[in-house]
Every structure is written in structure tokens, then in C-alpha cells.
Write a protein that holds these residues in place. Sequence first.
Motif, PDB file in Angstrom:
ATOM      1  N   SER A 172       0.822  -1.204   0.000  1.00 20.63           N
ATOM      2  CA  SER A 172       0.000   0.000   0.000  1.00 20.63           C
ATOM      3  C   SER A 172       0.857   1.255   0.000  1.00 20.63           C
ATOM      4  N   LYS A 173       0.196   2.409  -0.002  1.00 18.93           N
ATOM      5  CA  LYS A 173       0.918   3.687   0.032  1.00 18.93           C
ATOM      6  C   LYS A 173       1.550   3.953   1.395  1.00 18.93           C
ATOM      7  N   TYR A 174       1.196   3.141   2.397  1.00 19.75           N
ATOM      8  CA  TYR A 174       1.732   3.315   3.743  1.00 19.75           C
ATOM      9  C   TYR A 174       3.005   2.487   3.980  1.00 19.75           C
ATOM     10  N   ASN A 175       3.533   1.915   2.894  1.00 17.49           N
ATOM     11  CA  ASN A 175       4.735   1.094   3.000  1.00 17.49           C
ATOM     12  C   ASN A 175       5.915   1.937   3.496  1.00 17.49           C
ATOM     13  N   PRO A 176       6.420   1.695   4.716  1.00 20.16           N
ATOM     14  CA  PRO A 176       7.519   2.514   5.241  1.00 20.16           C
ATOM     15  C   PRO A 176       8.853   2.089   4.643  1.00 20.16           C
ATOM     16  N   PRO A 177       9.878   2.928   4.749  1.00 20.51           N
ATOM     17  CA  PRO A 177      11.207   2.544   4.251  1.00 20.51           C
ATOM     18  C   PRO A 177      11.789   1.399   5.066  1.00 20.51           C
ATOM     19  N   ALA A 178      12.816   0.771   4.503  1.00 19.28           N
ATOM     20  CA  ALA A 178      13.393  -0.427   5.126  1.00 19.28           C
ATOM     21  C   ALA A 178      13.851  -0.175   6.564  1.00 19.28           C
ATOM     22  N   SER A 179      14.534   0.934   6.804  1.00 20.52           N
ATOM     23  CA  SER A 179      15.038   1.211   8.150  1.00 20.52           C
ATOM     24  C   SER A 179      13.907   1.354   9.163  1.00 20.52           C
ATOM     25  N   ALA A 180      12.798   1.946   8.735  1.00 24.31           N
ATOM     26  CA  ALA A 180      11.656   2.105   9.640  1.00 24.31           C
ATOM     27  C   ALA A 180      11.046   0.749   9.973  1.00 24.31           C
ATOM     28  N   LYS A 181      10.954  -0.117   8.965  1.00 18.52           N
ATOM     29  CA  LYS A 181      10.438  -1.468   9.221  1.00 18.52           C
ATOM     30  C   LYS A 181      11.318  -2.180  10.255  1.00 18.52           C
ATOM     31  N   TYR A 182      12.614  -2.056  10.054  1.00 23.06           N
ATOM     32  CA  TYR A 182      13.549  -2.709  10.966  1.00 23.06           C
ATOM     33  C   TYR A 182      13.422  -2.159  12.376  1.00 23.06           C
ATOM     34  N   GLY A 183      13.470  -0.835  12.477  1.00 24.70           N
ATOM     35  CA  GLY A 183      13.410  -0.213  13.787  1.00 24.70           C
ATOM     36  C   GLY A 183      12.117  -0.518  14.519  1.00 24.70           C
ATOM     37  N   LEU A 184      11.001  -0.443  13.806  1.00 24.98           N
ATOM     38  CA  LEU A 184       9.708  -0.746  14.429  1.00 24.98           C
ATOM     39  C   LEU A 184       9.642  -2.210  14.854  1.00 24.98           C
ATOM     40  N   GLY A 185      10.213  -3.096  14.045  1.00 26.60           N
ATOM     41  CA  GLY A 185      10.234  -4.514  14.407  1.00 26.60           C
ATOM     42  C   GLY A 185      10.952  -4.746  15.725  1.00 26.60           C
ATOM     43  N   LEU A 186      12.092  -4.088  15.899  1.00 24.93           N
ATOM     44  CA  LEU A 186      12.866  -4.227  17.135  1.00 24.93           C
ATOM     45  C   LEU A 186      12.109  -3.636  18.335  1.00 24.93           C
ATOM     46  N   ILE A 187      11.529  -2.466  18.145  1.00 24.07           N
ATOM     47  CA  ILE A 187      10.842  -1.785  19.250  1.00 24.07           C
ATOM     48  C   ILE A 187       9.578  -2.538  19.660  1.00 24.07           C
ATOM     49  N   ILE A 188       8.801  -3.001  18.688  1.00 28.80           N
ATOM     50  CA  ILE A 188       7.560  -3.729  19.004  1.00 28.80           C
ATOM     51  C   ILE A 188       7.884  -5.032  19.727  1.00 28.80           C
ATOM     52  N   MET A 189       8.926  -5.716  19.273  1.00 29.90           N
ATOM     53  CA  MET A 189       9.332  -6.951  19.957  1.00 29.90           C
ATOM     54  C   MET A 189       9.774  -6.659  21.393  1.00 29.90           C
ATOM     55  N   ALA A 190      10.474  -5.532  21.593  1.00 29.57           N
ATOM     56  CA  ALA A 190      10.912  -5.147  22.936  1.00 29.57           C
ATOM     57  C   ALA A 190       9.727  -4.901  23.868  1.00 29.57           C
ATOM     58  N   ILE A 191       8.636  -4.374  23.334  1.00 33.99           N
ATOM     59  CA  ILE A 191       7.435  -4.152  24.146  1.00 33.99           C
ATOM     60  C   ILE A 191       6.941  -5.469  24.745  1.00 33.99           C
ATOM     61  N   GLY A 192       7.029  -6.558  23.975  1.00 32.64           N
ATOM     62  CA  GLY A 192       6.616  -7.868  24.475  1.00 32.64           C
ATOM     63  C   GLY A 192       7.407  -8.274  25.711  1.00 32.64           C
ATOM     64  N   PHE A 193       8.718  -8.044  25.686  1.00 34.23           N
ATOM     65  CA  PHE A 193       9.527  -8.361  26.859  1.00 34.23           C
ATOM     66  C   PHE A 193       9.238  -7.390  28.004  1.00 34.23           C
ATOM     67  N   GLY A 194       8.895  -6.138  27.670  1.00 27.84           N
ATOM     68  CA  GLY A 194       8.511  -5.187  28.694  1.00 27.84           C
ATOM     69  C   GLY A 194       7.280  -5.661  29.457  1.00 27.84           C
ATOM     70  N   LEU A 195       6.330  -6.258  28.752  1.00 28.25           N
ATOM     71  CA  LEU A 195       5.130  -6.798  29.400  1.00 28.25           C
ATOM     72  C   LEU A 195       5.492  -7.951  30.337  1.00 28.25           C
ATOM     73  N   LEU A 196       6.435  -8.801  29.911  1.00 28.28           N
ATOM     74  CA  LEU A 196       6.870  -9.899  30.787  1.00 28.28           C
ATOM     75  C   LEU A 196       7.577  -9.356  32.029  1.00 28.28           C
ATOM     76  N   ALA A 197       8.390  -8.305  31.839  1.00 24.54           N
ATOM     77  CA  ALA A 197       9.074  -7.694  32.983  1.00 24.54           C
ATOM     78  C   ALA A 197       8.057  -7.118  33.966  1.00 24.54           C
ATOM     79  N   TYR A 198       7.014  -6.478  33.443  1.00 21.23           N
ATOM     80  CA  TYR A 198       5.968  -5.909  34.297  1.00 21.23           C
ATOM     81  C   TYR A 198       5.158  -7.006  34.985  1.00 21.23           C
ATOM     82  N   GLY A 199       4.796  -8.042  34.218  1.00 22.02           N
ATOM     83  CA  GLY A 199       3.976  -9.122  34.775  1.00 22.02           C
ATOM     84  C   GLY A 199       4.689  -9.913  35.856  1.00 22.02           C
ATOM     85  N   SER A 200       6.014 -10.009  35.761  1.00 23.64           N
ATOM     86  CA  SER A 200       6.769 -10.796  36.745  1.00 23.64           C
ATOM     87  C   SER A 200       7.404  -9.919  37.829  1.00 23.64           C
ATOM     88  N   TYR A 201       7.090  -8.617  37.821  1.00 23.27           N
ATOM     89  CA  TYR A 201       7.695  -7.699  38.795  1.00 23.27           C
ATOM     90  C   TYR A 201       7.215  -8.013  40.213  1.00 23.27           C
TER      91      TYR A 201
END
Length: 585
Positions: free
Chosen positions: A445-474
Motif C-alpha cells: 500500500s501507500k503506507y509502506n515505510p522505508p526499510a530502516s523504519a520497518k527494521y526499527g519498528l520490528g525491534l521496538i515492538i518486539m521489545a514491548i513484548g519483553f517489557g510486558l513480561l518484565a511488568y507481569g513478573s515484577y
Amino acid sequence: MNQDTQDNFFKSTVLGHPAGLFVLFFTEMWERFSFYGMRVLLILFLTASVSGVNPGWGWNAENAGALYGTYALLLYITPIFGGIIADRYIGYSWAVVVGSIIMTLGHVAMFLDTPFMLYLGLGLLVIGTGFFKPNMTSILSEMYKAFPEKKDGAYTIFYMGVNAGAFFGMMLCGYLASNLGWRWGFGLAGVFMLLGTLQFWMAKPLFGGIGDVPSKEKREAAVAKSRLLNDPEDKPNPFTTIDYALIVFSTVIGLLYAFNDPLSKIGGINLFPFTVNGLDGSIFVILVGLLLFLYLVISRLLRYTTVVRDRMIAVIVFAFFTIFFWMSFEQAASSLVLFARDNVDRSLEGTSLTVFNSINTLLTVVPLIIISVVLFLLAKQTWKKITISNIVLAITFLMVWGISIWMLNNEFSKEASEIDPSWFSILNSFFIIALASTVSKLWDSKYNPPASAKYGLGLIIMAIGFGLLAYGSYGISTGVKVSMIWLVLAYLFHTIGELFLSPVGLSYVSKLVPARMVAFMFGMWYLAIAIGSKLAAVLGGQIENITNTYSLSTFFLIFTIVPAVAGIIVIALNPLMKKLMHGVK
């Protein structure tokens, strides 16, 4: 393959893509069934008590992580050599078949259930994967070389096949291992590996010359076309004697380091029993190996023309950040499995058991129905041309349906149950099956972000998952177990992050690298994943030590902060990456 052949190839389509894509889809699916079916069991088997109904080897997490980490690292290093052998000698198709047969033998060895056979089986799986892994993606790349705009969507669909196999492999192998014994889980993986091989080989008429060993004339023509597309001034860059020497030295050092980790921790055999200025021998040696490898890479890059060099630098930058992703994501094979077993409340009875069984039924049956529809559409298009291949595929799905129905019926007959820790691992694959098509449409689609943005968002979104585990096990104390909802949410965010980063990464390798080097550079890409996987297993093996010294929440915070910072950096690099890619989108 000339343009006319390409056009004809795309006339026989399934869901808008050539039927051959879905043959590769199912081939990769059964290989991933065997790989992930074994993968989810290995750490659990190694760390299971030596006594009880289903005894294991009774190892601690650190030793199990050392063995698994070396196994995982080797799985991603051998494709470098498998890609070279396929490129020059046997072709992609034969490499896939050879690799599949060797992997099948590896699963047979593990089924025999002795210490020697387990180590032999792991070795065979490593060698077989080296032939199989880079050459499946190389066949796919060759199919789409005249249609680069369709590659992102094709790789995402292919990636859905990867995860369909992972889903059913972890679910069914895990269930058989838990209810019948470890060897049955290891053995089932081999059955589907063999059937997947037959399905692929019998479908060869569909591919024509794709995947065959190119003649000298075709190879020279491909090189000339590659130079024209990438840079008209591009010149050959043959390996020098020094290059080969550096490859040998860095490879030997890397392998010795990989084997020394489990040997020193498990067997008490240290290959580097010395220190250099207070630095442990193994750390000193691997640093030397990394420096030699960096010199090799930099010296070769300097010999390429500007456009080719810049694009290859872009691939290397992406590969570097891939290490941080897989270092965190691959906790699914070690620490998250142990977390599910030891720290998550998995007991069910009454209404909660009924609800879980209903959800598990939907999770099992809905993907099976969807993939069975794809199988039907493929058979409808190709029945006359590849009849035996379609029959083999039908047999595999009848087997999966049969085992799945037996599993569900068995679970519905229980009044109380405990979710098997391997079950949570299927969530990643299920979410990919559910979300892959949506992400694929986003890239078109027209919302296709550049490669670096895809990469960066992939890393950040995955990190959020571990943040939830850190919060849940606090703040939880020893013996207290956390709700399974935190693990479910973590896998959801890990999956979204993976969809943003991993299949797109494969696509950009094929776009940026000259055609003559595709298989080799896929191997280099897997080297980055190998380093990330080894780091993941080493760090994952510290879950018990870090939890005892600090807290479980602290352990998960490591995998929250590191990839999030890496994601921010790679997004900031977007202007530079865009310049290095010279118009490739």
C-alpha cells in the motif's frame, strides 16, 4: 529463465502468485515442522528431571543453553557453505533434496533415544540444514527475479508457510513427547521431513529449469545482467589467497569457540585453558576471529564498485541489527520455555479447562482448514502436472488431521489438566498465520515505510513484548506463578515485530545483492542470525542465575532495553541507508 517463460510461469496462479510458490510453501512448511518440533523439545528434554513419568537428562539451564546455542549457531553457519556448493556444483533443487534426506536421518537418530544418537542426530540436522536453508530462498528469488515488485508479498506468504510448519510441529511433536515420550516427538518430526522431500521432488516439472545447476554460458550471462542492473562498471571480485586464508582462520576459530562453550561447561574440557592480560582464553580467541573476519569483509568491500559496495554495506548494516533482534526473539527456544514451565500458572479445571479446550480447538482447526484450502487450490491448478506430489501432500495433511483430532479428543476427556509448556510456543506461529496477510497488504500500500523504519519498528515492538513480561513478573516471590496472559501478550508483540523485520530482511538481501552472489549473501545473512541465536541461548541459560541474584523482572528488562535502543538507532540511520541503497525500495 527468459521473459516468456516467466510470463507463462505466472499464468498458473494460486492467490495471485505462481503455483510454484506454494510448492515451496509446503516444502518449507514440513521442514519447519521437523525443525521447530524438535527445537521446542530440546531444552525441555535436557532440563527435565532424570526421574518421573517422562524422564530427561536433568541438566541445569546454563548447560542446556550452551548445547542448544552451539547447535543453533551451527544451523545458521552451515548454509554459507551449502549456498556456495549449490551455486557452483549441484544447483538449488538437488541441494534441497540432499539436505532434506540428511535431516530425516538426523531425526531417525534422535528417535533411537541414546546419548550418542542424540548428538549424532543434532550433527546431521546441522549438516542437512546447511544444504536446505539458503537454497529454498534462492529458488524463490530466482522465480521472482523478473518481478521484483512482487517479492515482498511472496516472501511474506512464504514466511507464513514457515510458521504454519512451526505451529503444527511444536503443537503435535510437543504433545506426543509429553504424552507418549520424548522419542515420539523427535520421531514424528522426521516423518514429515521425509514426506516434504518427496512432495518437493515430485513437483519438479512445475519449475522447469529453476533451481538447476546453471551452465557456464548462463552463469556468465547472469553475471553480465547483474552488472548492468546494479552498476554497469561492476567488475568481478574473485577471492584472493589472503581472502581464503582469512575465511579458513575465522571459520576455524568460530567453530572452536562454538564447541568450547558446551564442552567446557558440560564436559569440563576447555580448548582455551589460558588467559591474555586477564582476558579469558575463549573470549580472546573469538575477538581475534572477529577482527580477522572484519578485515576480510572490509577489504573485499573496498574492491567493489561504488553502487555494489554501498548496497552490500546496507545489507551488512541490516544484518548487524538483525543480531539484536534474534538475540531477544530466540529466547522462545530457551528462557521462555523454561519460564512457561516453572513460572506460569498452567493448571486448568472446570470452566477454565473447557474454555481452553475450545480455544485450542479453534487454534488447531482453523489454520488446518485455511492451509487445506490452499492445498486444494494448488491441487486444482497442478493436479495433471504434478499428481504424485499432490497425493503426498494429501497424505501428510490426513496424518496431521488424524493426530490433531486424537489430541483434541484426548484433552476434552479430562476433568483437570495442565497446559504443556511447549504449547505457548505455537502462539508465535499462530499469530503470524493470522497477521501475515495484513502486513503483506501494508507493504503493497501507500503506507509502506522505508526499510530502516520497518527494521526499527520490528525491534521496538518486539521489545514491548519483553517489557510486558518484565511488568507481569515484577515483585513476584519464589514459588509464586504469574498469569499466562502475560506470556500470550508477549508472543503477540514478538510476532508483530518479527513480521516487520524478518521476511522483509530476506527480501532486501535478494534486491540489493548482485545475482551471482545471492546464495552466498543469504548465507552471510544467516551468519548474523547464528550469532544472535548463540547469544540468545547463552543469555537465556542465565535465567536461573539472574533471577536468583536480582529478579525475573530484571532478566526480561535486558531484552526490553537492548532491542528498543537498537530500533531507535536503525530508524535514525534511515537517510544514510536510503543513500546506500541507490534507489532500491
